[in-house]
Every structure is written in C-alpha cells, then in structure tokens.
Design an enzyme around this catalytic site. Structure first.
Site, PDB file in Angstrom:
ATOM      1  N   ARG A   1       1.118  -1.180   6.578  1.00 40.40           N
ATOM      2  CA  ARG A   1       1.262  -0.050   6.948  1.00 40.40           C
ATOM      3  C   ARG A   1       2.329   0.972   8.253  1.00 40.40           C
ATOM      4  O   ARG A   1       3.358   1.884   6.880  1.00 40.40           O
ATOM      5  CB  ARG A   1       0.050   0.729   7.016  1.00 40.40           C
TER       6      ARG A   1
ATOM      7  N   HIS B   1     -12.279   5.943   5.024  1.00 35.43           N
ATOM      8  CA  HIS B   1     -11.478   7.414   5.665  1.00 35.43           C
ATOM      9  C   HIS B   1     -12.659   8.290   5.868  1.00 35.43           C
ATOM     10  O   HIS B   1     -13.799   8.553   4.722  1.00 35.43           O
ATOM     11  CB  HIS B   1     -10.758   7.790   4.834  1.00 35.43           C
TER      12      HIS B   1
ATOM     13  N   GLU C   1      -0.798   9.409   1.567  1.00 36.36           N
ATOM     14  CA  GLU C   1      -1.231  10.455   2.415  1.00 36.36           C
ATOM     15  C   GLU C   1      -1.706   9.842   3.819  1.00 36.36           C
ATOM     16  O   GLU C   1      -1.717  11.011   4.809  1.00 36.36           O
ATOM     17  CB  GLU C   1      -2.469  10.348   1.632  1.00 36.36           C
ATOM     18  N   ASP C   2      -1.421   8.471   4.110  1.00 39.19           N
ATOM     19  CA  ASP C   2      -2.079   8.531   5.360  1.00 39.19           C
ATOM     20  C   ASP C   2      -0.793   7.550   6.498  1.00 39.19           C
ATOM     21  O   ASP C   2      -1.093   7.816   7.966  1.00 39.19           O
ATOM     22  CB  ASP C   2      -2.303   7.058   4.958  1.00 39.19           C
TER      23      ASP C   2
ATOM     24  N   ASP D   1       0.964  -1.207  -0.088  1.00 39.19           N
ATOM     25  CA  ASP D   1      -0.347   0.216   0.072  1.00 39.19           C
ATOM     26  C   ASP D   1       0.639   1.483   0.204  1.00 39.19           C
ATOM     27  O   ASP D   1       0.026   2.667   0.106  1.00 39.19           O
ATOM     28  CB  ASP D   1      -0.707  -0.014   1.406  1.00 39.19           C
TER      29      ASP D   1
ATOM     30  N   ARG E   1      -9.488   2.555  11.475  1.00 35.97           N
ATOM     31  CA  ARG E   1      -8.115   3.334  11.138  1.00 35.97           C
ATOM     32  C   ARG E   1      -7.695   4.516  11.859  1.00 35.97           C
ATOM     33  O   ARG E   1      -6.681   4.226  12.993  1.00 35.97           O
ATOM     34  CB  ARG E   1      -7.856   3.498   9.643  1.00 35.97           C
TER      35      ARG E   1
ATOM     36  N   CYS F   1      -4.999  10.639  -1.824  1.00 30.90           N
ATOM     37  CA  CYS F   1      -4.035   9.364  -1.398  1.00 30.90           C
ATOM     38  C   CYS F   1      -3.224   9.328  -1.565  1.00 30.90           C
ATOM     39  O   CYS F   1      -1.914   8.302  -0.798  1.00 30.90           O
ATOM     40  CB  CYS F   1      -5.141   7.594  -1.019  1.00 30.90           C
TER      41      CYS F   1
HETATM   42  C1  CIR Z   1      -5.535   0.591   2.965  1.00 29.78           C
HETATM   43  O1  CIR Z   1      -6.391  -0.377   2.989  1.00 29.78           O
HETATM   44  O2  CIR Z   1      -4.947   1.569   3.320  1.00 29.78           O
HETATM   45  C2  CIR Z   1      -4.944   1.193   1.271  1.00 29.78           C
HETATM   46  N1  CIR Z   1      -5.518  -0.348   0.511  1.00 29.78           N
HETATM   47  C3  CIR Z   1      -5.817   2.322   0.426  1.00 29.78           C
HETATM   48  C4  CIR Z   1      -5.607   3.308   1.109  1.00 29.78           C
HETATM   49  C5  CIR Z   1      -5.988   4.761   0.907  1.00 29.78           C
HETATM   50  N2  CIR Z   1      -5.991   5.438   1.150  1.00 29.78           N
HETATM   51  C6  CIR Z   1      -6.454   7.316   1.260  1.00 29.78           C
HETATM   52  O3  CIR Z   1      -7.782   6.946   0.530  1.00 29.78           O
HETATM   53  N3  CIR Z   1      -6.227   8.230   2.224  1.00 29.78           N
END
Ligand code: CIR
Length: 263
Positions: A85, A160, A65-66, A60, A130, A247
């Site tokens: 992650r 999110h 962004e996360d 991922d 999350r 993201c």
């Molecule tokens: C996840 O589940 O963490 C990733 N497959 C997708 C994350 C997408 N992040 C976002 O939209 N900020």
C-alpha cells in the site's frame, strides 16, 4: 467548506490485502456503483468531493483513509503497514499539499490512518498489525507541537482501531467491546454495537452528520435511540475487501496550505 478526498476503485480490488476475512468474490461493477452512491452521500452531508484518478495497479487504493491523517494545521503522511500500500502515498500527498503542510512517518515507522481516531485534541491510535510502536511514537512527536496528544490503544481480532471504535460526537463513542476494551474510553458516553453486528462500530462522522453501512440496522436503531440520526449506504463489496465507511475518504476543512503552516 469540507473536502472529502476520495479515489476511484482499482480494477484489481479483488487482489486486496486481507487480514481477518476469507477472500470472497467481489462484484467490481457493484463495488463501483456502491462507491458512487457513497460519494453522493458525502456530497449530501455537505462535502465537496474530490476524486483522485484510479490507481489500477494498487488494489487497495480506494481506501485513502489509511494514507494520511489530516489535522487542522498539518497532514501526516503515514507509512502503511502493508508494503503493497505504500505506493498509494504519492498521489495523495500531491492532492493534500494544496491544503496542508505535510509531515511524514519515516524509516521503520508503520502507521495506517484507520488506526487513528481523533476526538477533540486527542488522537487514539490502535496498536495493530499495521501500526507499530515506532510509527505511533513518531506521530506523537509530530503532532505534539500542534496541540494534539497521542494515546496508544491495544486492539484484538480486527484490522484497525476504527474497526472497533469511532466517535459519534465529541462526547460519545460507538464501541465493539470484543475488539477493544471500552475502559480506554471511559471519559466518554459509551454505546455498544448490537451483538449480531460485529463490524458496526465503523461510523463516518462528517461534522454533525453520520454515515454507516446499510447492513447494520440494529446498531443504527441503537444509536438513533441515543439521539443520532445517520445516512446509510450499501458497501457490501468494499466490506469483502475489509473496508467500510471511514476508509474511503479523508474529510477535512478546506484551508489553503499557505495559511495552515506548522507551528
Ligand atoms: C487493507 O487490508 O489494507 C485493505 N484491504 C482494507 C483497508 C481498510 N481501511 C480502513 O478501514 N481504514
């Protein structure tokens, strides 16, 4: 100058985390092509694009962004809710430390950047699978000294907060009312996604420009009628990994860390 921090797609993208979507085959070559087009759109919107090396073993890791919340004076390194992650953080921190003093969510706190919507000096933070209460509370304490207030927002049926709502400017939000109560945003002008385009609320704002996925023409028309033009990009393969347009980048003003010291 605006920087867009991004990362190349992992060759293991197909092994990504999924929460609300069924796994569907991802065409990696097409995903890479779409990602390159996305970077071109970021450049066209005025960003200097910084591309981190791929992390092949972190499926991922394109979804930078996360991993951090970059504010005017500081960046907060998150502690992502998905344990798989967390190793994504080290290289993002290395890149960000040239621009901002770094603070961190620690211990049992969990926070994904996709849950953090900044409008003005407010940070709206999704209470999601999350991002937990401890993570939100730590964020509140970390940013208070920098003049930001944090408001926790319940969400449902989506990954999110920014799956459910994003800001088109400082006065206007685009909302998916099935996933977040629009009443939390009643100090803003509220636009809703087209009912046939459930995932259309995730729009990337770069200064006064907007980027949205190509596959939501009805919502694009709605926001155009409200005065907002947008760039479009096809992100079909990233959408299968539960990603979208916000993201894949961290967009921030380039200020050397030496001049962006915490208060
Ligand atoms: C996840 O589940 O963490 C990733 N497959 C997708 C994350 C997408 N992040 C976002 O939209 N900020």
């Amino acid at each position: 100058m605006l920087i867009a921090l991004t990362r190349r797609i992992s060759s293991r993208l197909a092994d990504c985390e999924l929460t609300h979507l069924q796994r569907a085959p991802i065409d990696l070559a097409l995903a890479e092509h779409q990602h390159r087009r996305y970077l071109e759109v970021l450049a066209r919107a005025g960003c200097g694009v910084v591309e981190l090396d791929a992390e092949p073993d972190l499926p991922d890791s394109v979804f930078v962004e996360d991993i951090a919340i970059v504010l005017d004076e500081i960046a907060v390194m998150t502690r992502p809710g998905a344990a798989s992650r967390r190793p994504e953080s080290a290289s993002v921190a290395t890149a960000l430390k040239d621009y901002r003093a770094l603070l961190r969510i620690e211990g049992t706190g969990q926070l994904d950047g996709g849950d953090v919507l900044r409008i003005g000096r407010s940070l709206y933070v999704g209470q999601s699978s999350r991002s937990n209460a401890e993570g939100i509370s730590q964020l509140r304490d970390l940013v208070a000294a920098h003049g930001f207030e944090v408001q926790a927002i319940p969400i449902r049926e989506c990954l999110h907060l920014k799956s459910a709502v994003t800001a088109l400017d400082d006065e206007t939000v685009l909302v998916q009312p099935a996933w977040v109560d629009p009443g939390h945003f009643d100090r803003f002008r509220i636009l809703e996604v087209d009912p046939d385009e459930a995932h259309a609320a995730n729009v990337l704002r770069i200064g006064d420009q907007l980027v949205m996925p190509e596959c939501f023409p009805r919502t694009r028309n709605r926001i155009r009628s409200a005065g907002f033009d947008s760039h479009v990009v096809d992100v079909s393969e990233l959408q299968k990994a539960e990603g979208a347009v916000t993201c894949c980048s961290l967009v921030f003003e380039s200020v050397p860390a030496s001049t962006a010291r915490p208060a």
